[in-house]
Write a protein that holds these residues in place. Structure first.
Motif, short mmCIF file in Angstrom:
data_model
loop_
_atom_site.label_atom_id
_atom_site.label_comp_id
_atom_site.label_asym_id
_atom_site.label_seq_id
_atom_site.Cartn_x
_atom_site.Cartn_y
_atom_site.Cartn_z
N ARG A 184 0.89 -1.29 0.03
CA ARG A 184 0.06 -0.15 -0.11
C ARG A 184 1.02 1.19 0.00
O ARG A 184 1.95 1.39 0.65
N THR A 185 0.11 2.36 -0.52
CA THR A 185 1.18 3.67 -0.69
C THR A 185 0.49 4.36 0.63
O THR A 185 -0.47 4.08 1.38
N VAL A 186 1.58 5.53 1.11
CA VAL A 186 1.21 6.18 2.30
C VAL A 186 0.44 7.42 1.64
O VAL A 186 1.21 8.03 0.88
N GLY A 187 -0.50 7.97 2.48
CA GLY A 187 -1.36 9.06 1.83
C GLY A 187 -2.54 9.12 2.71
O GLY A 187 -2.97 8.36 3.62
N ASP A 188 -3.46 10.12 2.12
CA ASP A 188 -4.56 10.52 2.94
C ASP A 188 -5.61 10.15 1.87
O ASP A 188 -6.09 11.09 1.03
N ALA A 189 -6.18 8.89 1.82
CA ALA A 189 -7.39 8.67 1.00
C ALA A 189 -8.63 9.06 1.58
O ALA A 189 -9.06 8.86 2.61
N GLY A 190 -9.36 9.99 0.79
CA GLY A 190 -10.47 10.57 1.11
C GLY A 190 -11.86 9.90 1.59
O GLY A 190 -12.00 8.84 1.19
N GLN A 191 -12.48 10.09 2.62
CA GLN A 191 -13.65 9.65 2.98
C GLN A 191 -14.54 10.54 3.56
O GLN A 191 -14.42 11.64 4.19
N SER A 192 -15.92 10.59 3.14
CA SER A 192 -16.94 11.43 3.50
C SER A 192 -17.53 11.15 4.84
O SER A 192 -17.34 10.29 5.37
N LYS A 193 -18.25 12.16 5.19
CA LYS A 193 -19.11 11.88 6.34
C LYS A 193 -20.13 11.02 6.32
O LYS A 193 -20.80 10.80 5.23
#
Length: 249
Positions: free
Chosen positions: A216-225
């Motif tokens: 897996r890459t390192v990062g901030d995969a978005g997630q909605s409310k």
């Protein structure tokens, strides 16, 4: 003395050994420059639940959800010399059943939108080297004419953005989501998530965080409310619609 066939086999074996070694070095060299700045943000804009046939091959009517969302993503750190393309997708995670007593069950996941971002052409690619060292007179003249025609229109445009940047507003989902039970209305704890898959020229596939796959890459995969799916959208009967129209007149 060796025959021509033996010499050809030796040359081919040496070539494949060298190619495998170079490919292994190219695949492992990516580990020296990890991509840790990739980030994405996703937000829901609209959602509705409709009853009908979600696909032309569906044999029965069932409930399915359609969504619209906003997406901002900067995946440019994922591009390097070994990146061929990046597969980006947005998926919805929702409870497996509308019954609150089954909340212990794992959530279902369905992709609602996807796209492929190709890596920019390398200056050392075959097409780039051919156009550089063996330019065609006809191709150059046609390109000059095309540039002359396009210059006035393109003068006011901005330069092309770096690959990997996405900015979508009120984007309609490509795929609707459903359930084997045929009921989707009033499902709770639904979230939209962003995922990606880095597809290299050679080596292993790299996945986004929270994907469950490795590496897996390192990062901030978005997630909605988290949000709830609305009740089933009912169609207005023709008689009622005609009565409302007459009343408004």
């Amino acid at each position: 003395m060796h025959s021509a066939l033996n010499r050809a086999q030796a040359v081919f074996g040496f070539f494949t050994t060298v190619a495998l070694f170079v490919a292994g070095v190219a695949a492992l060299s990516v580990l020296l420059y990890p991509a840790d700045d990739a980030k994405a943000l996703v937000a829901l804009k609209d959602v509705k639940v409709i009853k009908g046939r979600p696909n032309y091959y569906s044999s029965r009517k069932e409930e399915y959800a359609q969504m619209r969302f906003d997406l901002d993503a900067d995946l440019s750190p994922l591009f390097n010399w070994n990146t061929k393309q990046i597969f980006v997708y947005v998926y919805a995670s929702y409870s497996s059943s509308s019954n609150p007593s089954t909340s212990h069950l794992p959530n279902s996941e369905s992709i609602i939108w996807d796209t492929i971002i190709s890596a920019p052409e390398s200056p050392y690619s075959l097409a780039a080297l051919q156009s550089r060292f063996f330019p065609s007179s006809s191709a150059s003249s046609s390109s000059r004419g095309a540039n002359k025609k396009r210059t006035p229109k393109a003068s006011g445009k901005k330069a092309a953005k770096e690959p990997g940047h996405l900015r979508l507003r009120d984007q309609r989902s490509k795929y609707q989501i459903g359930d084997i039970t045929g009921r989707m209305a009033e499902r709770g704890n639904v979230t939209l998530n962003v995922g990606w898959n880095v597809q290299p020229w050679v080596g292993a596939l790299w996945w986004s965080p929270r994907s469950g796959a490795v590496p897996r890459t390192v990062g901030d995969a978005g997630q909605s409310k988290a949000f709830d799916l609305p009740a089933l959208k009912k169609k207005t009967p023709p008689a009622a619609a005609a009565g409302e129209k007459k009343a408004s007149v």
